[in-house]
Write a protein that holds these residues in place. Structure first.
Motif, PDB file in Angstrom:
ATOM      1  N   ARG A  47      52.598  48.276  79.328  1.00 33.23           N
ATOM      2  CA  ARG A  47      51.508  47.349  79.351  1.00 33.23           C
ATOM      3  C   ARG A  47      50.290  47.688  80.329  1.00 33.23           C
ATOM      4  O   ARG A  47      50.704  47.980  81.482  1.00 33.23           O
ATOM      5  N   LYS A  48      49.184  47.648  79.895  1.00 28.85           N
ATOM      6  CA  LYS A  48      48.082  47.861  80.988  1.00 28.85           C
ATOM      7  C   LYS A  48      48.033  49.360  81.604  1.00 28.85           C
ATOM      8  O   LYS A  48      47.562  49.342  82.576  1.00 28.85           O
ATOM      9  N   HIS A  49      49.011  50.097  80.851  1.00 23.73           N
ATOM     10  CA  HIS A  49      49.300  51.479  81.808  1.00 23.73           C
ATOM     11  C   HIS A  49      47.967  52.412  81.594  1.00 23.73           C
ATOM     12  O   HIS A  49      47.709  53.185  82.682  1.00 23.73           O
ATOM     13  N   VAL A  50      47.027  52.192  80.526  1.00 21.42           N
ATOM     14  CA  VAL A  50      46.168  53.325  80.229  1.00 21.42           C
ATOM     15  C   VAL A  50      44.851  52.432  80.960  1.00 21.42           C
ATOM     16  O   VAL A  50      44.090  51.754  80.491  1.00 21.42           O
ATOM     17  N   ARG A  51      44.798  52.611  82.374  1.00 23.94           N
ATOM     18  CA  ARG A  51      43.728  51.829  83.092  1.00 23.94           C
ATOM     19  C   ARG A  51      42.931  52.928  84.165  1.00 23.94           C
ATOM     20  O   ARG A  51      43.246  54.071  83.865  1.00 23.94           O
ATOM     21  N   GLU A  52      41.985  52.336  84.707  1.00 19.75           N
ATOM     22  CA  GLU A  52      41.246  53.267  85.711  1.00 19.75           C
ATOM     23  C   GLU A  52      41.881  54.636  85.973  1.00 19.75           C
ATOM     24  O   GLU A  52      41.263  55.699  85.727  1.00 19.75           O
ATOM     25  N   LYS A  53      43.193  54.435  86.628  1.00 21.08           N
ATOM     26  CA  LYS A  53      43.605  55.713  87.375  1.00 21.08           C
ATOM     27  C   LYS A  53      44.020  56.878  86.367  1.00 21.08           C
ATOM     28  O   LYS A  53      43.490  58.085  86.438  1.00 21.08           O
ATOM     29  N   LEU A  54      44.155  56.519  85.035  1.00 18.69           N
ATOM     30  CA  LEU A  54      44.233  57.852  83.770  1.00 18.69           C
ATOM     31  C   LEU A  54      43.113  57.801  83.292  1.00 18.69           C
ATOM     32  O   LEU A  54      42.789  59.198  83.033  1.00 18.69           O
ATOM     33  N   LEU A  55      42.313  56.764  83.024  1.00 16.15           N
ATOM     34  CA  LEU A  55      40.910  56.959  82.251  1.00 16.15           C
ATOM     35  C   LEU A  55      40.180  57.822  82.980  1.00 16.15           C
ATOM     36  O   LEU A  55      39.290  58.510  82.302  1.00 16.15           O
ATOM     37  N   SER A  56      40.139  57.430  84.112  1.00 15.90           N
ATOM     38  CA  SER A  56      39.148  58.258  84.909  1.00 15.90           C
ATOM     39  C   SER A  56      39.029  59.851  84.931  1.00 15.90           C
ATOM     40  O   SER A  56      38.164  60.553  85.358  1.00 15.90           O
ATOM     41  N   LEU A  57      40.436  60.361  84.716  1.00 24.97           N
ATOM     42  CA  LEU A  57      40.855  61.518  84.555  1.00 24.97           C
ATOM     43  C   LEU A  57      40.078  62.384  83.413  1.00 24.97           C
ATOM     44  O   LEU A  57      39.906  63.621  83.221  1.00 24.97           O
ATOM     45  N   MET A  58      39.716  61.737  82.382  1.00 24.07           N
ATOM     46  CA  MET A  58      39.324  61.952  81.102  1.00 24.07           C
ATOM     47  C   MET A  58      37.897  62.943  81.276  1.00 24.07           C
ATOM     48  O   MET A  58      36.957  62.442  82.208  1.00 24.07           O
ATOM     49  N   LYS A  59      37.821  63.748  80.343  1.00 20.83           N
ATOM     50  CA  LYS A  59      36.350  64.304  80.322  1.00 20.83           C
ATOM     51  C   LYS A  59      35.119  63.490  79.867  1.00 20.83           C
ATOM     52  O   LYS A  59      35.394  62.527  78.954  1.00 20.83           O
ATOM     53  N   PRO A  60      34.143  63.617  80.265  1.00 22.53           N
ATOM     54  CA  PRO A  60      33.082  62.721  80.071  1.00 22.53           C
ATOM     55  C   PRO A  60      32.881  63.011  78.516  1.00 22.53           C
ATOM     56  O   PRO A  60      32.270  61.871  77.626  1.00 22.53           O
TER      57      PRO A  60
ATOM     58  N   ALA B   2      47.825  51.960  68.576  1.00 24.71           N
ATOM     59  CA  ALA B   2      49.333  51.237  68.971  1.00 24.71           C
ATOM     60  C   ALA B   2      49.265  49.967  69.209  1.00 24.71           C
ATOM     61  O   ALA B   2      49.713  49.114  68.284  1.00 24.71           O
ATOM     62  N   ARG B   3      49.160  49.493  70.508  1.00 21.70           N
ATOM     63  CA  ARG B   3      48.916  48.081  70.600  1.00 21.70           C
ATOM     64  C   ARG B   3      47.577  47.824  71.991  1.00 21.70           C
ATOM     65  O   ARG B   3      47.571  48.721  72.879  1.00 21.70           O
ATOM     66  N   GLY B   4      47.170  46.832  71.723  1.00 22.92           N
ATOM     67  CA  GLY B   4      45.937  46.602  72.668  1.00 22.92           C
ATOM     68  C   GLY B   4      46.267  46.568  74.030  1.00 22.92           C
ATOM     69  O   GLY B   4      45.399  47.044  74.859  1.00 22.92           O
ATOM     70  N   ASN B   5      47.184  45.779  74.449  1.00 17.28           N
ATOM     71  CA  ASN B   5      47.424  45.587  75.875  1.00 17.28           C
ATOM     72  C   ASN B   5      48.029  46.808  76.627  1.00 17.28           C
ATOM     73  O   ASN B   5      47.969  46.578  77.843  1.00 17.28           O
ATOM     74  N   ILE B   6      48.005  47.809  75.678  1.00 11.53           N
ATOM     75  CA  ILE B   6      48.230  48.978  76.643  1.00 11.53           C
ATOM     76  C   ILE B   6      46.979  49.422  77.316  1.00 11.53           C
ATOM     77  O   ILE B   6      47.318  50.348  78.377  1.00 11.53           O
ATOM     78  N   ILE B   7      45.859  49.377  76.866  1.00 11.80           N
ATOM     79  CA  ILE B   7      44.651  49.994  77.352  1.00 11.80           C
ATOM     80  C   ILE B   7      43.749  48.655  78.203  1.00 11.80           C
ATOM     81  O   ILE B   7      43.674  47.656  77.709  1.00 11.80           O
ATOM     82  N   ASP B   8      43.166  49.364  79.113  1.00  9.78           N
ATOM     83  CA  ASP B   8      42.232  48.537  79.788  1.00  9.78           C
ATOM     84  C   ASP B   8      40.764  48.640  78.967  1.00  9.78           C
ATOM     85  O   ASP B   8      39.958  49.441  79.500  1.00  9.78           O
ATOM     86  N   GLU B   9      40.486  47.693  78.299  1.00 12.10           N
ATOM     87  CA  GLU B   9      39.601  47.981  77.188  1.00 12.10           C
ATOM     88  C   GLU B   9      38.130  47.678  78.255  1.00 12.10           C
ATOM     89  O   GLU B   9      37.083  48.306  77.874  1.00 12.10           O
ATOM     90  N   ALA B  10      38.143  46.970  79.076  1.00 11.89           N
ATOM     91  CA  ALA B  10      37.015  46.582  79.660  1.00 11.89           C
ATOM     92  C   ALA B  10      36.574  47.795  80.631  1.00 11.89           C
ATOM     93  O   ALA B  10      35.444  48.415  80.696  1.00 11.89           O
ATOM     94  N   TYR B  11      37.711  48.630  81.379  1.00 12.86           N
ATOM     95  CA  TYR B  11      37.498  49.801  81.820  1.00 12.86           C
ATOM     96  C   TYR B  11      36.762  50.939  80.938  1.00 12.86           C
ATOM     97  O   TYR B  11      36.020  51.899  81.287  1.00 12.86           O
ATOM     98  N   VAL B  12      37.279  50.912  79.923  1.00  9.39           N
ATOM     99  CA  VAL B  12      36.842  51.884  78.822  1.00  9.39           C
ATOM    100  C   VAL B  12      35.469  51.779  78.708  1.00  9.39           C
ATOM    101  O   VAL B  12      34.293  52.571  78.496  1.00  9.39           O
ATOM    102  N   VAL B  13      34.827  50.486  78.505  1.00  4.76           N
ATOM    103  CA  VAL B  13      33.348  50.054  78.024  1.00  4.76           C
ATOM    104  C   VAL B  13      32.856  50.503  79.242  1.00  4.76           C
ATOM    105  O   VAL B  13      31.515  51.262  79.201  1.00  4.76           O
TER     106      VAL B  13
END
Ligand code: NAD
Length: 322
Positions: free
Chosen positions: A211-224, A232-243
């Motif tokens: 739950r909300k595991h895919v947030r800033e800490k992991l997402l920031s590692l991704m290539k631009p 899978a399920r929406g609640n796994i990702i912090d959608e606001a941080y993706v945007v």
């Protein structure tokens, strides 16, 4: 005759399976108030993802013995509460695997080729400018990162290797090495998959761990230049941080079939962003798969009612069923 409540529009084939062994209370509207009213005297429920099956709701249905999910994820059912009450929770984990994998691959193609954006620009008369405004990428030789190498993850890997000649790297701490297909590289560190993926796709269940595991800490590692996919399920990702990342050019695109709020709120930022593709939790809703899933969910209920052991009991262990 025992009563079975069906809270979504399902194929007549599935209703016919149920009718052999039960009185079917059919509420294709999916209306929540109607559900609360009708659940009181049923033995089984065939359930979609829109109803949250809470302990309170279970207590309103003293005769309830089976909840049969028309799908894989059972995160809308309080499993602990169901198990405590001796309610069997069934699901259909194999029936939608290929269909969700196909939707994921379609997303990967559409988002990396900027299909929806280019279509929309062209329709708005921007043929000349759109062609060179926001360039798509080749997938050949690119790295696909898969988080969760279960049924769907495996099929996505297979299809992307065959269709696009992608390299596949995975993170899944719960599988044994012998299920990893030849050519797929397993990582023991999740962060490395985020760092290296050109396309990253999520296929884990929604649990307290994810739950909300895919947030800033992991997402920031991704290539631009990378793309993110979630079926899978929406609640796994912090959608606001993706945007936020999309707006700051720290991520190239995102495709979501599943959302934290379903349906989404009117003002959610990702709905306005041209670098996203959204589908309405419909990855498994093909003509064939809806029939397959509903028939399997119905058959599970009939098996229970007729004294046979249903095929896919999610809380088998908790109920001490061998
Ligand atoms: P599965 O159980 O076969 O695979 C899930 C995999 O995730 C397992 O291999 C498990 O070991 C792994 N996993 C669990 N926790 C993890 C973690 N923290 N990190 C990495 N890996 C982890 O399930 P599946 O059939 O592949 O489906 C995956 C999910 O997709 C389902 O739980 C469901 O929520 C979702 N789903 C969505 C739709 C849709 O309509 N969009 C349809 C079907 C399934």
């Amino acid at each position: 005759m025992k009563k079975v409540l069906v809270n979504e529009k399902v194929s007549p084939d599935a209703l016919n399976i149920l009718k052999k062994a039960a009185e079917v209370v059919y509420m294709p509207s999916g209306d929540h108030d109607e559900f609360r009213r009708l659940v009181r005297d049923v033995t089984a429920v065939m359930l979609d993802t829109t109803i949250k099956f809470t302990p309170e709701l279970m207590d309103m249905a003293p005769d309830l013995k089976v909840i049969s999910r028309t799908g894989t994820g059972v995160d809308n059912v309080d499993i602990e509460a169901a198990t405590k009450r001796g309610i069997m929770v069934l699901h259909t984990p194999d029936a939608n695997t290929l269909t969700v994998a196909e939707h994921t691959v379609a997303f990967i193609g559409a988002i990396t080729k900027h299909m929806l954006f280019l279509d929309s620009e062209t329709r708005q008369g921007k043929f000349k400018t759109a062609r060179r405004l926001y360039l798509p990428v080749d997938l050949d030789g690119k790295t696909l990162g898969i988080i969760g190498y279960g049924r769907i993850g495996k099929q996505v890997a297979r299809r992307c290797m065959a269709a696009f000649n992608m390299k596949v790297i995975i993170y899944d701490p719960y599988i044994s090495d012998d299920v990893v297909a030849p050519g797929v590289v397993r990582y023991s560190n999740e962060e490395d998959v985020y760092k290296q993926a050109d396309v990253l796709t999520i296929h884990v269940p929604l649990t307290e761990e994810t739950r909300k595991h895919v947030r800033e800490k992991l997402l920031s590692l991704m290539k631009p230049s990378a793309y993110l996919i979630n079926t899978a399920r929406g609640n796994i990702i912090d959608e606001a941080y993706v945007v936020k990342m999309l707006n700051e050019n720290r991520l190239m695109g995102a495709a979501f079939d599943v959302l934290t709020n379903e349906p989404p709120l009117e003002d959610e930022e990702f709905l306005k962003n041209p670098k996203t593709i959204i589908s309405p939790h419909s990855a498994a809703l093909t003509a064939e798969c809806t029939v397959r899933v509903a028939c399997e969910a119905a058959q599970g209920i009939v098996d229970y009612l007729e004294g046979r052991m249903p095929k896919s009991i999610f809380n088998r262990k908790g109920l001490n069923i061998k």
